[in-house]
Design an enzyme around this catalytic site. Structure first.
Site, mmCIF file in Angstrom:
data_model
loop_
_atom_site.group_PDB
_atom_site.id
_atom_site.type_symbol
_atom_site.label_atom_id
_atom_site.label_comp_id
_atom_site.label_asym_id
_atom_site.label_seq_id
_atom_site.Cartn_x
_atom_site.Cartn_y
_atom_site.Cartn_z
ATOM 1 C CB THR A 143 -0.904 0.011 1.263
ATOM 2 O OG1 THR A 143 -1.845 -1.045 1.133
ATOM 3 C CG2 THR A 143 -1.657 1.315 1.426
ATOM 4 C CG ASP A 171 -2.058 -6.600 -2.477
ATOM 5 O OD1 ASP A 171 -1.864 -7.347 -1.488
ATOM 6 O OD2 ASP A 171 -2.946 -5.741 -2.504
ATOM 7 C CB SER A 172 2.308 -8.270 0.817
ATOM 8 O OG SER A 172 1.283 -8.159 1.766
ATOM 9 C CB THR A 221 0.274 -4.244 6.255
ATOM 10 O OG1 THR A 221 -0.979 -4.128 5.569
ATOM 11 C CG2 THR A 221 0.934 -2.882 6.362
ATOM 12 C CG ASP A 222 -2.955 -7.602 3.197
ATOM 13 O OD1 ASP A 222 -3.327 -6.928 4.172
ATOM 14 O OD2 ASP A 222 -3.490 -7.536 2.077
ATOM 15 C CE LYS A 264 -3.215 -5.685 7.852
ATOM 16 N NZ LYS A 264 -3.362 -5.517 6.407
ATOM 17 C CE1 TYR A 275 -9.544 -29.227 30.592
ATOM 18 C CE2 TYR A 275 -7.700 -27.949 29.735
ATOM 19 C CZ TYR A 275 -8.844 -28.032 30.510
ATOM 20 O OH TYR A 275 -9.278 -26.940 31.198
#
Ligand code: ASP
Length: 338
Positions: free
Chosen positions: A17, A62-63, A94-95, A165, A283
């Site tokens: 971005t 775009d990542s 950032t993704d 993120k 458990y």
């Protein structure tokens, strides 16, 4: 490398971005390579007052489109420039930034310099952008007396092995998973005193990640048969399950663990709780999976576990994968594992 004067920083340009523009339909898209690099330079004209720098184009995506082979390309650039530069800034979407940070954290040994990832939530060309501040602080961190992989975002410095993120739109987009931040950005950058300083060690690079893993989040009543199907058809090399609570799974996953063990496919179990840490002995439903071969994720982030599994599959035989998954290479795991 600089001799006491201004530090030298290499910026590896990977898109995101931070350099995007609005397309005709209103969506954000990566512009041409030339325009993208010009957009990055335009974010702040005074970067050279922080460090002598150069920008190296790696990619302009775009990542969401990042793949493990892109991590290898970034590693190759870091290795090629390692001796010549004092620090590195990686501008990145950032993704998937937390995954890339995890990959670099694992694949570089004896890292003696800062490698800093940053980006922005708002394109650098917009008036209200967070790009300027993030880029300036990333550059500053890359000149400091510290070593390691970090994400710089908003007011945080986050350890590259602990990042996630946490918000799609807050300017404070990243969080540290089961760890303190590595530092905070106030009027100045305050780093944790525990961080390793710069060193003159020769760094070693170990690229290579097996992309063929499956991550499955449990929901009540979900059918383990689809994972068994993938195993039977040899369509998966590793499995990561986001189980309940402390790492609990329903009994009907027993067959999956048996099938995976027969086929030498590692199955890692983590918690789907937001700040979850596994304690599978707690458990019977977790302890049972452990007996059947589950590998506990402990306090590692989902991003780290997924990338570590990909990395381990490429570099180690099946018999060693449990040990690798439960070794802390650079502070990404803090629970001592028996
Ligand atoms: N989709 C963008 C990317 O990851 C989001 C961003 O950069 O903030 O490239």
């Amino acid at each position: 490398m600089s001799q006491g004067g201004k530090k030298r920083v290499l910026i590896l340009f990977c898109g995101g971005t931070i350099i995007m523009k609005e397309g005709r339909d209103g969506t954000l898209v990566a512009p041409s390579r030339k325009e993208a690099v010009a957009n990055l330079r335009a974010i702040e004209a005074r970067l050279a007052t922080i460090a002598d720098f150069d920008i190296r184009f790696v990619e302009n995506i775009d990542s969401a489109n990042m793949t493990p082979s892109d991590w290898d390309r970034i590693l190759a650039e870091l290795e090629a420039g390692y001796d010549a530069w004092d620090g590195f800034v990686i501008t990145h979407g950032t993704d998937t930034m937390a995954y890339t940070a995890a990959a670099l954290t694992l694949a570089i040994k004896n890292l003696g310099k800062p490698v800093v990832l940053t980006g922005s939530q708002i394109p650098g060309s917009r008036l209200e952008t967070d790009a300027r501040r993030n880029l300036v602080n990333a550059m500053k961190l890359a000149t400091m007396d510290v070593s390691g992989v970090f994400i710089v975002f908003d007011e945080r410095v986050i350890h590259g092995g602990r990042a996630s993120k946490a918000s799609e739109s807050r300017l404070d987009a990243f969080t540290s998973v089961n760890a303190q931040d590595a530092g905070e950005i106030r009027a100045e950058i305050r780093l944790s005193p525990a961080l390793p300083r710069r060193r003159f060690d020769k760094a070693a690079f170990y690229p290579g990640f097996e992309p063929d893993i499956v991550v499955r989040t449990l929901t009540p009543g979900c059918d383990p048969g689809d994972l068994v199907f993938l195993l039977q058809h040899k369509r998966v090399q590793g499995i990561l399950i986001e189980a309940y609570g402390t790492g609990n799974l329903p009994y009907d996953f027993d067959g999956l663990f048996r099938a995976a063990r027969d086929q030498k496919v590692p199955v890692v179990v983590t918690s789907q709780c937001l700040h979850g840490v596994t304690r599978m002995q707690g458990y019977e439903v977790g302890a049972r999976a452990l007996k059947l071969g589950a590998i506990e994720g402990h306090d590692q982030s989902l991003e780290m576990l997924a990338v570590k599994l990909m990395w381990a599959l490429k570099h180690y035989p099946y018999k060693d994968i449990r040990t690798v998954m439960q070794t802390s290479f650079a502070g990404e795991l803090s629970i001592p594992v028996a």
